[in-house]
Write a protein that holds these residues in place. Structure first.
Motif, PDB file in Angstrom:
ATOM      1  N   LEU A 245      -5.385   0.103 -22.190  1.00 24.46           N
ATOM      2  CA  LEU A 245      -6.690   0.497 -22.702  1.00 24.46           C
ATOM      3  C   LEU A 245      -6.709   0.348 -24.217  1.00 24.46           C
ATOM      4  CD1 LEU A 245      -9.470   1.684 -22.041  1.00 24.46           C
ATOM      5  CD2 LEU A 245      -8.453   3.957 -22.313  1.00 24.46           C
TER       6      LEU A 245
ATOM      7  N   ASP B  70     -13.633  -4.682 -18.452  1.00 26.01           N
ATOM      8  CA  ASP B  70     -14.232  -3.364 -18.632  1.00 26.01           C
ATOM      9  C   ASP B  70     -13.482  -2.260 -17.892  1.00 26.01           C
ATOM     10  OD1 ASP B  70     -16.276  -4.337 -20.271  1.00 26.01           O
ATOM     11  OD2 ASP B  70     -17.569  -4.784 -18.562  1.00 26.01           O
ATOM     12  N   SER B  71     -12.630  -2.635 -16.945  1.00 31.43           N
ATOM     13  CA  SER B  71     -11.876  -1.621 -16.205  1.00 31.43           C
ATOM     14  C   SER B  71     -10.440  -2.092 -16.001  1.00 31.43           C
ATOM     15  CB  SER B  71     -12.519  -1.337 -14.835  1.00 31.43           C
ATOM     16  OG  SER B  71     -12.306  -2.425 -13.959  1.00 31.43           O
ATOM     17  N   GLU B  72      -9.567  -1.134 -15.732  1.00 28.45           N
ATOM     18  CA  GLU B  72      -8.163  -1.469 -15.488  1.00 28.45           C
ATOM     19  C   GLU B  72      -8.033  -2.359 -14.242  1.00 28.45           C
ATOM     20  OE1 GLU B  72      -3.812   0.707 -15.044  1.00 28.45           O
ATOM     21  OE2 GLU B  72      -5.632   1.885 -14.755  1.00 28.45           O
TER      22      GLU B  72
ATOM     23  N   SER C 235      -8.736   0.631 -28.044  1.00 31.28           N
ATOM     24  CA  SER C 235      -9.473   1.708 -28.688  1.00 31.28           C
ATOM     25  C   SER C 235     -10.983   1.596 -28.489  1.00 31.28           C
ATOM     26  CB  SER C 235      -9.150   1.748 -30.183  1.00 31.28           C
ATOM     27  OG  SER C 235      -9.507   0.529 -30.783  1.00 31.28           O
ATOM     28  N   ASP C 236     -11.483   0.433 -28.132  1.00 32.46           N
ATOM     29  CA  ASP C 236     -12.932   0.266 -27.940  1.00 32.46           C
ATOM     30  C   ASP C 236     -13.314   0.305 -26.457  1.00 32.46           C
ATOM     31  OD1 ASP C 236     -11.775  -2.132 -27.299  1.00 32.46           O
ATOM     32  OD2 ASP C 236     -13.048  -3.352 -28.574  1.00 32.46           O
ATOM     33  N   ASP C 237     -12.524   1.002 -25.647  1.00 35.59           N
ATOM     34  CA  ASP C 237     -12.784   1.194 -24.215  1.00 35.59           C
ATOM     35  C   ASP C 237     -12.815  -0.102 -23.411  1.00 35.59           C
ATOM     36  OD1 ASP C 237     -12.773   3.961 -24.201  1.00 35.59           O
ATOM     37  OD2 ASP C 237     -14.907   4.089 -24.678  1.00 35.59           O
ATOM     38  N   ARG C 238     -12.040  -1.076 -23.825  1.00 33.57           N
ATOM     39  CA  ARG C 238     -11.842  -2.287 -23.037  1.00 33.57           C
ATOM     40  C   ARG C 238     -10.379  -2.354 -22.656  1.00 33.57           C
ATOM     41  NH1 ARG C 238     -13.483  -7.163 -26.397  1.00 33.57           N
ATOM     42  NH2 ARG C 238     -12.727  -5.837 -28.043  1.00 33.57           N
ATOM     43  N   TRP C 239     -10.114  -3.100 -21.618  1.00 31.19           N
ATOM     44  CA  TRP C 239      -8.746  -3.279 -21.139  1.00 31.19           C
ATOM     45  C   TRP C 239      -8.263  -4.675 -21.492  1.00 31.19           C
ATOM     46  CZ3 TRP C 239      -5.773   0.442 -18.755  1.00 31.19           C
ATOM     47  CH2 TRP C 239      -6.428   1.645 -18.474  1.00 31.19           C
TER      48      TRP C 239
END
Length: 65
Positions: A36, A10-12, A38-42
Motif C-alpha cells: 500500500l 486500487d486494491s490489493e 501513501s496515496d491509497d494505491r497498491w
C-alpha cells in the motif's frame, strides 16, 4: 540495464491478480509483493527470470545499416 515491470491498482487483490498475470505471460518473477502506497494505491514489481521468453534479436538493435 535493469528491467522492472510495475503494477499499480486500487486494491490489493487487483494488484496481486495483475502481478500474477504479468508473471505468467512474460516469464517474470515477483520481487515486491503488493504494498500500500501513501496515496491509497497498491504497487507491486516483477523482473525477468532466466526462463523469460527471448525477444527477437535478444532485445538489441541490428547493429548494421
Amino acid at each position: 540495464m535493469a528491467v522492472r515491470y510495475g503494477v499499480q491498482a486500487d486494491s490489493e487483490r487487483e494488484c496481486q491478480q495483475a502481478l500474477e498475470l504479468l508473471c505468467q505471460l512474460l516469464g517474470l518473477e515477483p520481487v515486491l509483493p503488493p504494498r500500500l502506497l501513501s496515496d491509497d494505491r497498491w504497487m507491486a514489481r516483477a523482473v525477468p527470470t532466466s526462463r523469460a521468453p527471448a525477444a527477437d534479436g535478444g532485445g538489441r538493435g541490428s547493429g548494421g545499416g
